[in-house]
Design an enzyme around this catalytic site. Structure first.
Site, short mmCIF file in Angstrom:
data_model
loop_
_atom_site.label_atom_id
_atom_site.label_comp_id
_atom_site.label_asym_id
_atom_site.label_seq_id
_atom_site.Cartn_x
_atom_site.Cartn_y
_atom_site.Cartn_z
N HIS A 61 129.86 -16.75 -14.79
CA HIS A 61 130.10 -17.96 -13.99
C HIS A 61 129.89 -17.71 -12.49
O HIS A 61 129.14 -18.43 -11.82
CB HIS A 61 131.51 -18.49 -14.22
CG HIS A 61 131.83 -18.77 -15.67
ND1 HIS A 61 130.88 -19.16 -16.57
CD2 HIS A 61 133.00 -18.73 -16.36
CE1 HIS A 61 131.46 -19.36 -17.76
NE2 HIS A 61 132.74 -19.10 -17.65
N LYS A 96 143.53 -14.44 -13.31
CA LYS A 96 144.36 -15.24 -14.22
C LYS A 96 145.82 -15.08 -13.79
O LYS A 96 146.17 -14.09 -13.14
CB LYS A 96 144.22 -14.70 -15.65
CG LYS A 96 142.79 -14.81 -16.18
CD LYS A 96 142.75 -15.52 -17.50
CE LYS A 96 141.33 -15.88 -17.86
NZ LYS A 96 141.22 -17.16 -18.53
N SER A 132 134.89 -35.96 -0.04
CA SER A 132 135.72 -35.80 -1.23
C SER A 132 135.24 -36.81 -2.26
O SER A 132 135.22 -38.01 -2.00
CB SER A 132 137.19 -36.04 -0.90
OG SER A 132 137.74 -34.85 -0.41
N ARG A 153 149.65 -14.49 -5.49
CA ARG A 153 148.25 -14.57 -5.06
C ARG A 153 147.41 -13.42 -5.61
O ARG A 153 146.23 -13.29 -5.29
CB ARG A 153 148.17 -14.52 -3.53
CG ARG A 153 148.53 -15.82 -2.81
CD ARG A 153 148.49 -15.65 -1.30
NE ARG A 153 147.35 -14.88 -0.81
CZ ARG A 153 146.11 -15.36 -0.67
NH1 ARG A 153 145.85 -16.60 -0.98
NH2 ARG A 153 145.15 -14.60 -0.22
C1 BG6 Z 1 135.69 -19.59 -19.89
C2 BG6 Z 1 136.56 -18.35 -19.91
O1 BG6 Z 1 134.34 -19.22 -19.89
O2 BG6 Z 1 135.96 -20.33 -18.73
C3 BG6 Z 1 138.03 -18.72 -19.80
O3 BG6 Z 1 136.33 -17.62 -21.09
C4 BG6 Z 1 138.28 -19.65 -18.65
O4 BG6 Z 1 138.81 -17.56 -19.68
C5 BG6 Z 1 137.29 -20.81 -18.64
O5 BG6 Z 1 139.59 -20.13 -18.74
C6 BG6 Z 1 137.41 -21.64 -17.37
O6 BG6 Z 1 136.60 -22.77 -17.47
P1 BG6 Z 1 136.92 -24.06 -16.61
O7 BG6 Z 1 135.77 -24.97 -16.86
O8 BG6 Z 1 138.23 -24.57 -17.10
O9 BG6 Z 1 137.01 -23.60 -15.18
#
Ligand code: BG6
Length: 486
Positions: A250, A336, A395, A459
């Protein structure tokens, strides 16, 4: 647009991803008229032996829009559910996939679609360990009927392997069976509205074009925070950790879109060519530019070993060795069980000589409260001549009243049906991404780099802020952006 029979086959139909993301996305497409019931059929496939209706009941709850659902809405859900058929079988069983093919074919020859077309989309909502056998079964028994035309496409989800070798092995196995044009590797962040906006923002605005380089930008941060832990997914997560779960895919995809050169055209291949170049220009990650964390209580999960070395938090600096970005740290940060949930990109400009007020920033808030805002220095309104930091704020909720921002999965599934690979990860891109992280991941797996404990709801480790400071990021004191309310 193509017409004729369209079959969407969801493998792993009784699993979590299908229930929470894929079926709801299909339902939304149906509601908006993108899945014509005369042509479109949905098939669920999984090992569990259940009936059509049992599968429908299993997913219904995630489709109904909460309490006050109107009769009309409930009817829509029921109509959609009627499009779904269920076939059970194992992921390496010839009979199972022959049966599946038979079910799909029935609809392709039905009288409504005498135009004749056999479009087949296989969505693998499955663990990657079964990808090779499932792909083989599809190839052997379930390909589109060539006399009817159409196509066969495969959609896969991460994790695409655990490191460079395992990923390349997986790519090779699938690559023997399907062409790259048939393979759609989903990274759902590429389906988010503000991620899709990045190239427009960068290349269609005179404001940004001349400033987007090392002469003006001091540092870039790409941040993902979640305010919950690995509840219920400890087993999966512990094998992968935050770098494989969030950063390698991501956040790195976002880095590509921020850093890449202008593509020759907006075709998927030209865009992906530029992304690969950025990835190949990333220097090896230095140990002293990585900070890992693990939240207290993470190993209490019975599916997580007590001595787990898996990070649930990471801050690291990537450096892009090219003319545009030499010397500019790209700070990737994900965690997390932190104090808030948000994802954003923060581009911090260099200090204006003699200016003490604080630096200009462009912040692209991906979620929640989608926004793009620019931090600017202005005169404090009033009789005195003094300056303050303020913002130019776009926004989305406020500017685009009543516009519903589509779910990432919704958009991406539509792309797979339309055959647009722009927002999907190409094989060479995936390889280049693993090349960046594999040495570090191996050091973590071997226990050579250790996470620092942090308190859930905090944090993250304080050392991470020190790393940010060392990288040159300057926090503006006394300023915070508040998402506007309607
Ligand atoms: C997923 C991860 O790809 O993305 C998860 O495996 C995570 O751990 C999730 O919670 C977050 O996605 P979004 O769209 O809620 O930000």
């Amino acid at each position: 647009a193509e017409t004729g029979s369209l079959s969407i086959v969801l493998l792993g139909a009784s699993g979590d991803l299908a229930k929470k993301k894929t079926f709801p996305a299909l339902f939304n497409l149906y509601r908006q008229g993108f899945l014509n019931p005369d042509e479109g059929h949905i098939f669920g496939y999984a090992r569990t032996k259940i009936s059509d209706d049992e599968l429908r009941n299993h997913i219904r709850g995630n489709l109904v829009p909460g309490k006050g659902a109107s009769g009309e809405q409930l009817e829509e859900v029921s109509k959609f559910l009627q499009l779904i058929r269920y076939v059970s079988g194992s992921y390496d069983s010839e009979e199972g996939f022959q049966l599946l093919d038979k079910e799909i074919s029935k609809h392709e020859f039905s009288k409504n679609t005498k135009e004749g077309s056999s479009r087949r989309l296989f969505y693998l909502a499955l663990p990657p360990s079964v990808y090779p056998s499932v792909c083989k079964m599809i190839k052997n028994y379930c390909m589109n009927k060539s006399d009817l035309g159409g196509w066969t496409r495969i959609v896969v989800e991460k994790p695409f392997g655990k490191d460079l070798d395992s990923s390349e092995q997986l790519s090779a196995q699938i690559g023997e069976l399907f062409d790259e044009q048939q393979i759609y590797r989903i990274d759902h962040y590429l389906g988010k509205e503000l991620v899709q906006n990045l190239l427009v923002l960068r290349f269609a605005n005179r404001f940004f074009l001349p400033l987007w380089n090392r002469d003006n930008i001091d540092n870039v941060q790409i941040v993902f925070r979640e305010d919950f832990g690995t509840e219920g997914r400890g087993g999966y997560f512990d094998e992968y950790g935050i770098i494989r779960d969030i950063i390698q895919n991501h956040l790195l995809q976002i880095l590509c879109l921020i850093a890449m050169e202008k593509p020759i055209s907006l075709t998927p291949e030209h865009i992906r060519d530029e992304k690969v170049k950025v990835l190949q220009s990333v220097l090896p990650i230095e140990d002293e530019e990585v900070l890992l964390g693990q939240y207290d209580g993470y190993t209490d999960d019975p599916t997580v070993p007590d001595n787990s070395n898996t990070p649930t938090f990471a801050t690291m600096i990537l450096r892009i060795h090219n003319e545009r970005w030499e010397g500019v740290p790209f700070i990737l940060k994900a965690g997390k069980a932190l104090n808030s949930r948000k994802a954003e990109i923060r581009i911090q400009f260099k200090t204006v000589p003699g200016q003490k007020q604080g630096r200009n920033e462009i912040v692209i808030r991906l979620q929640p409260s989608e926004a793009i805002y620019m931090k600017v220095t202005v005169k404090q309104p009033g009789l005195e001549m003094s300056t303050i930091q303020s913002e130019l704020d776009l926004s989305y909720q406020q500017r685009y009243h009543g516009v519903t921002i589509p779910e990432a999965y919704e958009r991406l599934i539509l792309d797979t049906v339309r055959g647009d690979q722009q927002h999907f990860v190409r094989r060479d891109e995936l390889k280049a991404a693993w090349e960046i992280f594999t040495p570090l991941l191996h050091r973590i797996d071997n226990g050579e780099v250790k996470p620092i404990p942090y308190r859930p709801g905090s944090r993250g480790p304080e050392e991470a802020d020190q790393l940010l400071e060392r990288a040159g990021y300057v926090l503006t004191h006394g300023y915070s952006w508040v998402p506007p309310t309607l």
